[in-house]
Design a protein around this motif. Structure first.
Motif, PDB file in Angstrom:
ATOM      1  N   SER A   1       0.803  -1.217   0.000  1.00 40.82           N
ATOM      2  CA  SER A   1       0.000   0.000   0.000  1.00 40.82           C
ATOM      3  C   SER A   1       0.835   1.265   0.000  1.00 40.82           C
ATOM      4  CB  SER A   1      -0.920   0.026   1.234  1.00 40.82           C
ATOM      5  OG  SER A   1      -0.144  -0.059   2.427  1.00 40.82           O
TER       6      SER A   1
ATOM      7  N   ARG B   1     -10.330  -0.518   2.435  1.00 42.21           N
ATOM      8  CA  ARG B   1      -8.919  -0.158   2.268  1.00 42.21           C
ATOM      9  C   ARG B   1      -8.217  -1.142   1.339  1.00 42.21           C
ATOM     10  NH1 ARG B   1      -7.570   1.180   8.655  1.00 42.21           N
ATOM     11  NH2 ARG B   1      -8.490   3.293   8.668  1.00 42.21           N
TER      12      ARG B   1
ATOM     13  N   ASN C   1      -9.362  -0.456  -2.221  1.00 43.92           N
ATOM     14  CA  ASN C   1      -8.707   0.750  -2.745  1.00 43.92           C
ATOM     15  C   ASN C   1      -7.246   0.490  -3.074  1.00 43.92           C
ATOM     16  OD1 ASN C   1     -10.975   2.389  -2.632  1.00 43.92           O
ATOM     17  ND2 ASN C   1     -10.600   3.008  -0.512  1.00 43.92           N
ATOM     18  N   ARG C   2      -6.588  -0.334  -2.241  1.00 45.25           N
ATOM     19  CA  ARG C   2      -5.187  -0.650  -2.506  1.00 45.25           C
ATOM     20  C   ARG C   2      -5.044  -1.432  -3.809  1.00 45.25           C
ATOM     21  NH1 ARG C   2      -4.165  -3.902   1.480  1.00 45.25           N
ATOM     22  NH2 ARG C   2      -3.932  -5.833   0.321  1.00 45.25           N
TER      23      ARG C   2
ATOM     24  N   ASP D   1     -11.614  -1.926   6.811  1.00 42.50           N
ATOM     25  CA  ASP D   1     -10.386  -2.560   6.316  1.00 42.50           C
ATOM     26  C   ASP D   1     -10.596  -3.185   4.940  1.00 42.50           C
ATOM     27  OD1 ASP D   1      -8.987  -1.809   8.517  1.00 42.50           O
ATOM     28  OD2 ASP D   1      -9.136  -3.746   9.549  1.00 42.50           O
TER      29      ASP D   1
END
Length: 378
Positions: free
Chosen positions: A67, A125, A128-129, A122
């Motif tokens: 990330s 996240r 998105n990563r 999470d």
């Protein structure tokens, strides 16, 4: 959990992405791309989310990448790079790369909202990563492949231009050699037709070499040797050299008187080459036994130098093409208009501008515009 939601709705998400692609007709995605692009990336997201629910969540980085933006090998990166290469081959721009991954993100968001699917922070996240790394790798590969292709194209163009230039030099040299041999062996009058061929060939060789030297100097980015000088004296020097070329071409060169107080500042050698190239172009393309005029005068805070010919005028859209090097557009094939490209860059290096104005059915007016100064201390 998000990975279960994505797995259960995998086909619906793929269909939504395909529908979005179909709304962009220019995209023209192939069946193989639709099969190996979004579906494969979606599968990688699902696998990454599953791994991160295990006792070794960091193993998911092998699939999706880190990330922090660090360069590393990952499955998402490899797939995205291939996707970027495919889009480049189809001739699309970099924004298409971003659109394709944005389609999937939008499809997931819309479907989750419609079905009221709760996701953990999470999980968002991780999603998105995956998207961030995929877009970054796809754009990077797209840009790399595009730049590499452009470099190869430029190399091919440069090689072709060198070949054209060498061919022109060889043609002129061959004509000069044949004419000299004829004069020598035939005891011919050097002032006759054969002598004229020799003279034209030698003049052409000189002009092409002068143009080449100016091109090298401009391309090398050598510092401009700026100096202030008299426009009248400059034009007189240009006229002295141009008179012979006009005679060889069988046309009349008319030069108007110049105000002795006018001055310009710039690289005199490059400006001399630029005006000379404009005159050579005019002599080559003007109709036989017509007039070429050279005028220098002031308009407000500018000094304008006009070269006017009687070539018959330009076709629509040809004005800017004239400044492209290695183009032919006349029955007179002895010039490749290399000089016009060099002339424009030479003028611009002295903070000037070179433009052309078409006079329909008559000819062209090439104008060099330079900042105006006044001679002092004379």
């Amino acid at each position: 959990m998000m990975h279960e939601f994505l797995a259960n709705n995998r086909q619906a998400l793929i269909e939504r992405c395909r529908a979005k692609v179909a709304q962009r007709p220019a995209r023209a995605a192939t069946a193989q791309q639709l099969q190996n692009g979004v579906p494969l990336f979606l599968e990688q997201i699902i696998r990454t989310l599953r791994v991160e629910q295990t006792d070794e969540p960091m193993e998911g980085r092998k699939i999706s990448g880190p990330s922090n933006g660090a360069a590393t090998r990952s499955e998402v990166g490899a797939t995205a790079a291939q996707h970027g290469r495919e889009l480049l081959k189809l001739g699309f721009s970099v924004d298409q790369v971003v659109h394709d991954y944005g389609d999937l993100c939008q499809a997931i968001t819309d479907l989750a909202y419609e079905r009221d699917a709760p996701f953990e922070v999470d999980e968002f996240r991780t999603l998105n990563r995956c998207l961030d790394n995929a877009i970054a790798d796809a754009v990077t590969e797209f840009s790399y492949q595009r730049d590499d292709a452009l470099e190869e194209e430029h190399a091919r163009e440069a090689k072709q231009q060198q070949g054209f230039f060498a061919q022109e030099l060889r043609n002129l040299l061959s004509k000069a050699a044949l004419a000299f041999a004829a004069v020598k062996t035939g005891n011919l009058n050097v002032n006759g037709a054969t002598g004229s061929v020799l003279e034209r060939s030698l003049t052409g060789l000189r002009d092409m070499i002068d143009q080449s030297l100016a091109e090298v100097r401009v391309a090398a980015g050598k510092p401009v040797q700026s100096q202030m000088f008299s426009v009248a004296e400059f034009i007189a020097e240009v006229k002295y050299a141009a008179d012979l070329a006009a005679q060889v071409r069988g046309c009349v060169l008319t030069v108007s008187p110049v105000d002795g107080e006018l001055a310009v500042s710039g690289d005199r050698d490059l400006l001399y080459s630029a005006v000379g190239n404009l005159l050579q172009n005019a002599f080559a393309f003007t109709h036989s036994h017509t007039e070429v005029t050279l005028n220098a005068y002031a308009v407000a805070d500018r000094v304008l130098i006009d070269v006017t010919d009687h070539c018959g005028g330009l076709r629509a859209g040809d004005a800017e093409k004239m400044f492209l090097p290695f183009t032919l557009d006349s029955a007179d094939k002895s010039g490749l208009r290399l000089g016009l490209s060099i002339a424009r860059r030479g003028v611009e290096s002295s903070d000037g501008a070179l433009t052309v104005r078409n006079i329909p059915d008559t000819g062209c007016v090439f104008t060099i515009s330079l900042p105006r100064y006044a001679m002092t201390g004379r």
